[in-house]
Motif scaffolding. Sequence first.
Motif, mmCIF file in Angstrom:
data_model
loop_
_atom_site.group_PDB
_atom_site.id
_atom_site.type_symbol
_atom_site.label_atom_id
_atom_site.label_comp_id
_atom_site.label_asym_id
_atom_site.label_seq_id
_atom_site.Cartn_x
_atom_site.Cartn_y
_atom_site.Cartn_z
ATOM 1 N N UNK A 144 80.772 31.542 33.739
ATOM 2 C CA UNK A 144 81.577 31.284 34.931
ATOM 3 C C UNK A 144 83.026 30.941 34.620
ATOM 4 N N UNK A 145 83.290 30.500 33.381
ATOM 5 C CA UNK A 145 84.661 30.138 33.021
ATOM 6 C C UNK A 145 84.874 30.315 31.529
ATOM 7 N N UNK A 146 86.140 30.412 31.151
ATOM 8 C CA UNK A 146 86.475 30.567 29.746
ATOM 9 C C UNK A 146 86.201 31.963 29.228
ATOM 10 N N UNK A 147 86.106 32.066 27.916
ATOM 11 C CA UNK A 147 85.861 33.359 27.290
ATOM 12 C C UNK A 147 84.520 33.405 26.569
ATOM 13 N N UNK A 148 83.977 32.214 26.250
ATOM 14 C CA UNK A 148 82.735 32.135 25.491
ATOM 15 C C UNK A 148 81.709 31.259 26.198
ATOM 16 N N UNK A 149 80.434 31.612 26.030
ATOM 17 C CA UNK A 149 79.356 30.778 26.573
ATOM 18 C C UNK A 149 79.200 29.542 25.681
ATOM 19 N N UNK A 150 78.466 28.560 26.157
ATOM 20 C CA UNK A 150 78.274 27.321 25.400
ATOM 21 C C UNK A 150 77.597 27.571 24.056
ATOM 22 N N UNK A 151 76.600 28.480 24.020
ATOM 23 C CA UNK A 151 75.916 28.774 22.761
ATOM 24 C C UNK A 151 76.877 29.348 21.726
ATOM 25 N N UNK A 152 77.749 30.262 22.148
ATOM 26 C CA UNK A 152 78.707 30.854 21.215
ATOM 27 C C UNK A 152 79.742 29.824 20.755
ATOM 28 N N UNK A 153 80.180 28.966 21.676
ATOM 29 C CA UNK A 153 81.125 27.911 21.282
ATOM 30 C C UNK A 153 80.499 27.019 20.217
ATOM 31 N N UNK A 154 79.246 26.614 20.450
ATOM 32 C CA UNK A 154 78.531 25.757 19.498
ATOM 33 C C UNK A 154 78.357 26.477 18.174
ATOM 34 N N UNK A 155 77.989 27.753 18.222
ATOM 35 C CA UNK A 155 77.803 28.538 17.002
ATOM 36 C C UNK A 155 79.081 28.666 16.203
ATOM 37 N N UNK A 156 80.180 28.945 16.877
ATOM 38 C CA UNK A 156 81.464 29.085 16.187
ATOM 39 C C UNK A 156 81.898 27.753 15.595
ATOM 40 N N UNK A 157 81.692 26.673 16.360
ATOM 41 C CA UNK A 157 82.051 25.341 15.842
ATOM 42 C C UNK A 157 81.236 25.029 14.592
ATOM 43 N N UNK A 158 79.951 25.356 14.621
ATOM 44 C CA UNK A 158 79.105 25.133 13.445
ATOM 45 C C UNK A 158 79.574 25.953 12.252
ATOM 46 N N UNK A 159 79.944 27.199 12.489
ATOM 47 C CA UNK A 159 80.446 28.056 11.416
ATOM 48 C C UNK A 159 81.753 27.501 10.844
ATOM 49 N N UNK A 160 82.622 26.993 11.720
ATOM 50 C CA UNK A 160 83.882 26.400 11.255
ATOM 51 C C UNK A 160 83.634 25.143 10.437
ATOM 52 N N UNK A 161 82.669 24.327 10.881
ATOM 53 C CA UNK A 161 82.333 23.112 10.127
ATOM 54 C C UNK A 161 81.838 23.467 8.727
ATOM 55 N N UNK A 162 80.977 24.475 8.636
ATOM 56 C CA UNK A 162 80.461 24.925 7.337
ATOM 57 C C UNK A 162 81.615 25.434 6.472
ATOM 58 N N UNK A 163 82.508 26.207 7.069
ATOM 59 C CA UNK A 163 83.662 26.745 6.344
ATOM 60 C C UNK A 163 84.546 25.616 5.806
#
Length: 134
Positions: free
Chosen positions: A93-112
Amino acid sequence: MDLLNCPNCGEIFVKNSVRDVCDKCYREEEALFDKVYRFLRKQENRASRIERVSEATGAPEKLLYKWLKRGRLHTTQFPNLGYPCDRCGNIIKEGKLCDDCKTGIKGELDIYEKEQERLEKLNKAVYYSQDRRR
Protein backbone atom coordinates in the motif's frame (compact mmCIF):
# COMPACT_ATOMS: atom_id res chain seq x y z
CA MET A 1 15.75 18.89 -20.83
CA ASP A 2 15.45 15.24 -21.86
CA LEU A 3 14.11 14.21 -25.24
CA LEU A 4 12.65 10.73 -25.06
CA ASN A 5 10.46 8.42 -27.06
CA CYS A 6 7.03 7.94 -25.51
CA PRO A 7 6.89 4.45 -23.99
CA ASN A 8 3.29 4.10 -25.22
CA CYS A 9 3.35 5.32 -28.82
CA GLY A 10 6.99 6.04 -29.66
CA GLU A 11 6.53 9.80 -30.32
CA ILE A 12 9.42 12.06 -29.31
CA PHE A 13 8.62 14.34 -26.37
CA VAL A 14 10.30 16.45 -23.72
CA LYS A 15 10.26 14.62 -20.39
CA ASN A 16 9.49 16.63 -17.28
CA SER A 17 8.78 15.81 -13.64
CA VAL A 18 5.02 15.55 -14.21
CA ARG A 19 4.79 13.67 -17.49
CA ASP A 20 6.60 10.54 -18.56
CA VAL A 21 4.62 10.20 -21.80
CA CYS A 22 3.91 12.47 -24.78
CA ASP A 23 1.08 15.05 -24.72
CA LYS A 24 -1.31 12.84 -26.69
CA CYS A 25 -0.82 9.85 -24.40
CA TYR A 26 -0.95 12.11 -21.34
CA ARG A 27 -4.40 13.36 -22.39
CA GLU A 28 -5.52 9.75 -22.91
CA GLU A 29 -4.19 8.81 -19.47
CA GLU A 30 -6.00 11.75 -17.88
CA ALA A 31 -9.28 10.75 -19.55
CA LEU A 32 -8.80 7.20 -18.21
CA PHE A 33 -7.95 8.57 -14.76
CA ASP A 34 -11.23 10.51 -14.69
CA LYS A 35 -13.10 7.34 -15.68
CA VAL A 36 -11.32 5.30 -12.98
CA TYR A 37 -11.89 7.93 -10.32
CA ARG A 38 -15.60 8.23 -11.16
CA PHE A 39 -15.86 4.43 -10.94
CA LEU A 40 -14.12 4.28 -7.56
CA ARG A 41 -16.13 7.15 -6.07
CA LYS A 42 -19.31 5.09 -6.25
CA GLN A 43 -19.90 3.53 -2.85
CA GLU A 44 -20.35 0.00 -4.23
CA ASN A 45 -16.98 0.16 -6.05
CA ARG A 46 -14.75 1.52 -3.28
CA ALA A 47 -13.69 -1.96 -2.15
CA SER A 48 -12.79 -3.08 -5.70
CA ARG A 49 -9.46 -4.73 -6.40
CA ILE A 50 -7.11 -3.67 -9.21
CA GLU A 51 -8.34 -6.43 -11.52
CA ARG A 52 -11.97 -5.31 -11.16
CA VAL A 53 -11.12 -1.63 -11.67
CA SER A 54 -9.12 -2.47 -14.79
CA GLU A 55 -11.88 -4.69 -16.16
CA ALA A 56 -14.64 -2.15 -15.50
CA THR A 57 -12.81 0.94 -16.79
CA GLY A 58 -10.44 -0.39 -19.43
CA ALA A 59 -7.44 1.14 -17.65
CA PRO A 60 -4.40 -1.16 -17.77
CA GLU A 61 -3.24 -2.46 -14.39
CA LYS A 62 0.21 -1.00 -15.07
CA LEU A 63 -1.33 2.48 -15.31
CA LEU A 64 -3.35 1.95 -12.12
CA TYR A 65 -0.15 0.94 -10.31
CA LYS A 66 1.54 4.09 -11.59
CA TRP A 67 -1.26 6.28 -10.18
CA LEU A 68 -1.15 4.46 -6.85
CA LYS A 69 2.63 4.84 -6.57
CA ARG A 70 2.41 8.53 -7.38
CA GLY A 71 -0.37 9.07 -4.84
CA ARG A 72 -3.05 10.04 -7.33
CA LEU A 73 -5.21 7.19 -6.04
CA HIS A 74 -5.07 6.79 -2.28
CA THR A 75 -5.10 3.37 -0.68
CA THR A 76 -6.67 4.90 2.44
CA GLN A 77 -9.79 5.77 0.44
CA PHE A 78 -9.79 2.52 -1.54
CA PRO A 79 -8.65 -0.21 0.87
CA ASN A 80 -8.32 -3.10 -1.60
CA LEU A 81 -6.03 -1.27 -3.99
CA GLY A 82 -2.29 -1.72 -3.90
CA TYR A 83 0.71 -2.16 -6.16
CA PRO A 84 3.56 -4.68 -6.41
CA CYS A 85 6.64 -4.56 -4.20
CA ASP A 86 9.65 -3.61 -6.35
CA ARG A 87 11.56 -6.66 -5.13
CA CYS A 88 9.14 -9.60 -4.82
CA GLY A 89 5.88 -8.44 -6.41
CA ASN A 90 3.65 -8.85 -3.33
CA ILE A 91 0.92 -6.22 -3.19
CA ILE A 92 1.71 -3.27 -0.90
CA LYS A 93 0.00 0.00 0.00
CA GLU A 94 2.95 2.35 0.46
CA GLY A 95 6.64 2.68 -0.23
CA LYS A 96 8.58 0.56 -2.67
CA LEU A 97 9.16 -2.61 -0.65
CA CYS A 98 6.98 -4.93 1.42
CA ASP A 99 7.83 -5.50 5.09
CA ASP A 100 9.35 -8.94 4.37
CA CYS A 101 11.72 -7.49 1.76
CA LYS A 102 12.67 -4.59 4.03
CA THR A 103 13.48 -7.05 6.83
CA GLY A 104 15.41 -9.29 4.43
CA ILE A 105 17.48 -6.43 3.06
CA LYS A 106 18.18 -5.12 6.57
CA GLY A 107 19.34 -8.60 7.59
CA GLU A 108 21.59 -8.84 4.53
CA LEU A 109 23.07 -5.41 5.32
CA ASP A 110 23.70 -6.43 8.93
CA ILE A 111 25.52 -9.57 7.76
CA TYR A 112 27.54 -7.49 5.27
CA GLU A 113 28.52 -4.93 7.94
CA LYS A 114 29.61 -7.67 10.35
CA GLU A 115 31.69 -9.30 7.63
CA GLN A 116 33.30 -5.94 6.80
CA GLU A 117 34.16 -5.42 10.48
CA ARG A 118 35.64 -8.92 10.65
CA LEU A 119 37.77 -8.32 7.55
CA GLU A 120 38.91 -4.96 8.90
CA LYS A 121 40.05 -6.60 12.14
CA LEU A 122 41.91 -9.27 10.18
CA ASN A 123 43.69 -6.64 8.10
CA LYS A 124 44.77 -4.77 11.24
CA ALA A 125 46.04 -7.86 13.02
CA VAL A 126 49.80 -8.06 13.35
CA TYR A 127 51.39 -11.45 13.12
CA TYR A 128 54.78 -12.19 14.65
CA SER A 129 56.85 -15.12 13.61
CA GLN A 130 59.64 -16.60 15.55
CA ASP A 131 62.97 -16.66 13.81
CA ARG A 132 64.41 -20.07 14.58
CA ARG A 133 67.81 -19.31 13.09
CA ARG A 134 69.13 -17.52 16.18
